[in-house]
Design a protein around this motif. Sequence first.
Motif, mmCIF file in Angstrom:
data_model
loop_
_atom_site.group_PDB
_atom_site.id
_atom_site.type_symbol
_atom_site.label_atom_id
_atom_site.label_comp_id
_atom_site.label_asym_id
_atom_site.label_seq_id
_atom_site.Cartn_x
_atom_site.Cartn_y
_atom_site.Cartn_z
ATOM 1 N N TRP A 46 0.372 18.610 -28.109
ATOM 2 C CA TRP A 46 -0.075 17.572 -27.715
ATOM 3 C C TRP A 46 0.757 16.533 -26.800
ATOM 4 N N ILE A 47 2.094 17.119 -26.904
ATOM 5 C CA ILE A 47 3.248 16.832 -25.636
ATOM 6 C C ILE A 47 2.906 16.936 -24.317
ATOM 7 N N GLY A 48 2.110 18.093 -24.067
ATOM 8 C CA GLY A 48 1.699 18.830 -22.974
ATOM 9 C C GLY A 48 0.644 17.879 -22.634
ATOM 10 N N VAL A 49 -0.243 17.651 -23.496
ATOM 11 C CA VAL A 49 -1.616 16.765 -23.222
ATOM 12 C C VAL A 49 -0.982 15.439 -22.933
ATOM 13 N N VAL A 50 -0.240 14.664 -23.455
ATOM 14 C CA VAL A 50 0.287 13.418 -22.958
ATOM 15 C C VAL A 50 0.591 13.279 -21.529
ATOM 16 N N TYR A 51 1.637 14.120 -21.122
ATOM 17 C CA TYR A 51 2.231 14.423 -19.711
ATOM 18 C C TYR A 51 0.991 14.658 -18.945
ATOM 19 N N GLN A 52 0.171 15.362 -19.308
ATOM 20 C CA GLN A 52 -1.157 15.706 -18.288
ATOM 21 C C GLN A 52 -1.986 14.331 -18.117
ATOM 22 N N MET A 53 -1.925 13.631 -18.916
ATOM 23 C CA MET A 53 -2.755 12.499 -19.129
ATOM 24 C C MET A 53 -2.150 11.430 -18.200
ATOM 25 N N GLY A 54 -0.908 11.553 -18.438
ATOM 26 C CA GLY A 54 -0.136 10.362 -17.518
ATOM 27 C C GLY A 54 -0.102 10.774 -16.104
ATOM 28 N N GLY A 55 -0.260 12.289 -15.835
ATOM 29 C CA GLY A 55 -0.428 12.365 -14.412
ATOM 30 C C GLY A 55 -1.726 12.216 -13.957
ATOM 31 N N VAL A 56 -2.623 12.066 -14.717
ATOM 32 C CA VAL A 56 -4.200 11.848 -14.537
ATOM 33 C C VAL A 56 -4.257 10.254 -14.035
ATOM 34 N N VAL A 57 -3.419 9.610 -14.761
ATOM 35 C CA VAL A 57 -3.336 7.956 -14.604
ATOM 36 C C VAL A 57 -2.870 7.810 -13.380
ATOM 37 N N GLY A 58 -1.499 8.486 -13.063
ATOM 38 C CA GLY A 58 -0.823 8.354 -11.947
ATOM 39 C C GLY A 58 -1.790 8.780 -10.699
ATOM 40 N N GLU A 59 -2.483 9.713 -10.886
ATOM 41 C CA GLU A 59 -3.125 10.305 -9.513
ATOM 42 C C GLU A 59 -4.470 9.282 -9.359
ATOM 43 N N ALA A 60 -5.104 8.743 -10.511
ATOM 44 C CA ALA A 60 -6.040 7.528 -10.377
ATOM 45 C C ALA A 60 -5.351 6.576 -9.684
ATOM 46 N N LEU A 61 -4.242 6.043 -10.002
ATOM 47 C CA LEU A 61 -3.651 5.089 -9.466
ATOM 48 C C LEU A 61 -3.528 5.226 -7.942
ATOM 49 N N ARG A 62 -2.754 6.464 -7.682
ATOM 50 C CA ARG A 62 -2.635 6.669 -6.417
ATOM 51 C C ARG A 62 -3.877 6.667 -5.396
ATOM 52 N N LEU A 63 -5.075 7.472 -5.851
ATOM 53 C CA LEU A 63 -6.637 7.152 -5.169
ATOM 54 C C LEU A 63 -6.825 5.727 -5.055
ATOM 55 N N ILE A 64 -6.736 4.979 -6.079
ATOM 56 C CA ILE A 64 -7.146 3.379 -6.067
ATOM 57 C C ILE A 64 -6.365 2.866 -4.754
ATOM 58 N N PHE A 65 -5.044 3.089 -4.702
ATOM 59 C CA PHE A 65 -4.083 2.456 -3.682
ATOM 60 C C PHE A 65 -4.303 3.040 -2.071
ATOM 61 N N MET A 66 -5.020 4.330 -2.381
ATOM 62 C CA MET A 66 -5.394 5.196 -1.212
ATOM 63 C C MET A 66 -6.432 4.406 -0.502
ATOM 64 N N SER B 92 0.661 -1.143 0.081
ATOM 65 C CA SER B 92 0.050 0.039 -0.025
ATOM 66 C C SER B 92 0.765 1.416 -0.054
ATOM 67 N N VAL B 93 1.767 1.248 0.957
ATOM 68 C CA VAL B 93 2.391 2.748 1.105
ATOM 69 C C VAL B 93 3.452 2.905 0.082
ATOM 70 N N VAL B 94 4.027 1.981 -0.407
ATOM 71 C CA VAL B 94 5.095 1.995 -1.359
ATOM 72 C C VAL B 94 4.473 2.363 -2.784
ATOM 73 N N PRO B 95 3.402 1.920 -3.016
ATOM 74 C CA PRO B 95 2.603 2.311 -4.288
ATOM 75 C C PRO B 95 2.007 3.665 -4.287
ATOM 76 N N ILE B 96 1.534 4.022 -3.049
ATOM 77 C CA ILE B 96 1.099 5.436 -2.978
ATOM 78 C C ILE B 96 2.162 6.284 -3.192
ATOM 79 N N GLY B 97 3.316 6.263 -2.684
ATOM 80 C CA GLY B 97 4.412 7.138 -2.835
ATOM 81 C C GLY B 97 4.730 7.208 -4.321
ATOM 82 N N ALA B 98 5.033 6.138 -4.829
ATOM 83 C CA ALA B 98 5.393 5.765 -6.269
ATOM 84 C C ALA B 98 4.568 6.697 -7.053
#
Length: 340
Positions: A159-179, A82-88
């Motif tokens: 579109w480079i910025g869009v891809v980075y932002q979407m990557g951040g969205v996926v990371g945040e979604a995974l963080r919320l799942i782990f939380m 739990s904690v390690v994936p949240i931090g990552a």
Amino acid sequence: MADLKHDGFLTYAYILLYIALSSGQIFFNKWVLSSKEINFPYPLGLTLLHMVFSSVLCFVLTKILKVMKVEEGMTPEIYATSVVPIGAMFAMTLWLGNTAYLYISVAFAQMLKAIMPVAVFVLGVAVGLEVMSCKMLLIMSVISFGVLVASYGEININWIGVVYQMGGVVGEALRLIFMEIFVKRKGLKLNPISVMYYVSPCRQVFLFIVAICLFLPWIFLEKSKMDEHGPWNFPPVLLILNCLCTFALNLSVFLVITHTSALTIRVAGVVKDWVVVLLSALLFADTKLTIINLFGYAIAIAGVAAYNNSKLKKEATRDTADDSDHESVQSEQSQPLTSR
């Protein structure tokens, strides 16, 4: 009555603090990273600085000054699952989200973040935390349509910025799942500082995760660029202040969650999003809002509101069922024993 007024004042104070710090931190990061302002175009380095600073400050508060006691009960198994994936995921979200500011405006980045419920729902279905239904599909469609309309109305889309932002969205979604998995752990009592302590890289296992997620990519992707820039003569006071704002923001999030309801934090988040979108048009020259932008974002926010309402009803139903089960068990345990 006085206590109720005092509690109400504190609640509003925490909410306003969260909105101010969250909005301010977004603008502050954009200002630091912008080539037209402070010109520190190293989002990975800035994120690494945030994490290290927060971890050191948490360590000082909990271990040296002992301002707040850190509850025990964290086992290696909980850390690993739990904690390690949240931090990552937290590191990934900040890194990619800050990088997006180099390519797109703050307002457009915020509009793209409205797709977050879709990412959370899809990932939740994949891991069994959410159930697919016609209602949720409709809500997800409304949000997606709104984001697409807002994107269509963007004048200078990168579109480079869009891809980075979407990557951040996926990371945040995974963080919320782990939380969500983390907070359901039994036998843990975590206060705001304790949670920050456990999800910051101030313990050996987290230092390892940060080294993989932030430090090593920084060595390969940004260190050489910073060396080519010459002496690292970026304003240290501004960078330290930026790190302090990040620490204060993280603490304010947990204070709001602790002292208010789930509905309050969701409403505060929506208000903050609109504040960021509208103020960014006044603060940054690269932000040009159009009617299509705002119309699409309004549609997306309506979908987000419907999603939040659905989630809150589901949580309330689950809490009521849990309370009923608990009362039933207590009633059975209180019955007197009879001889057979």
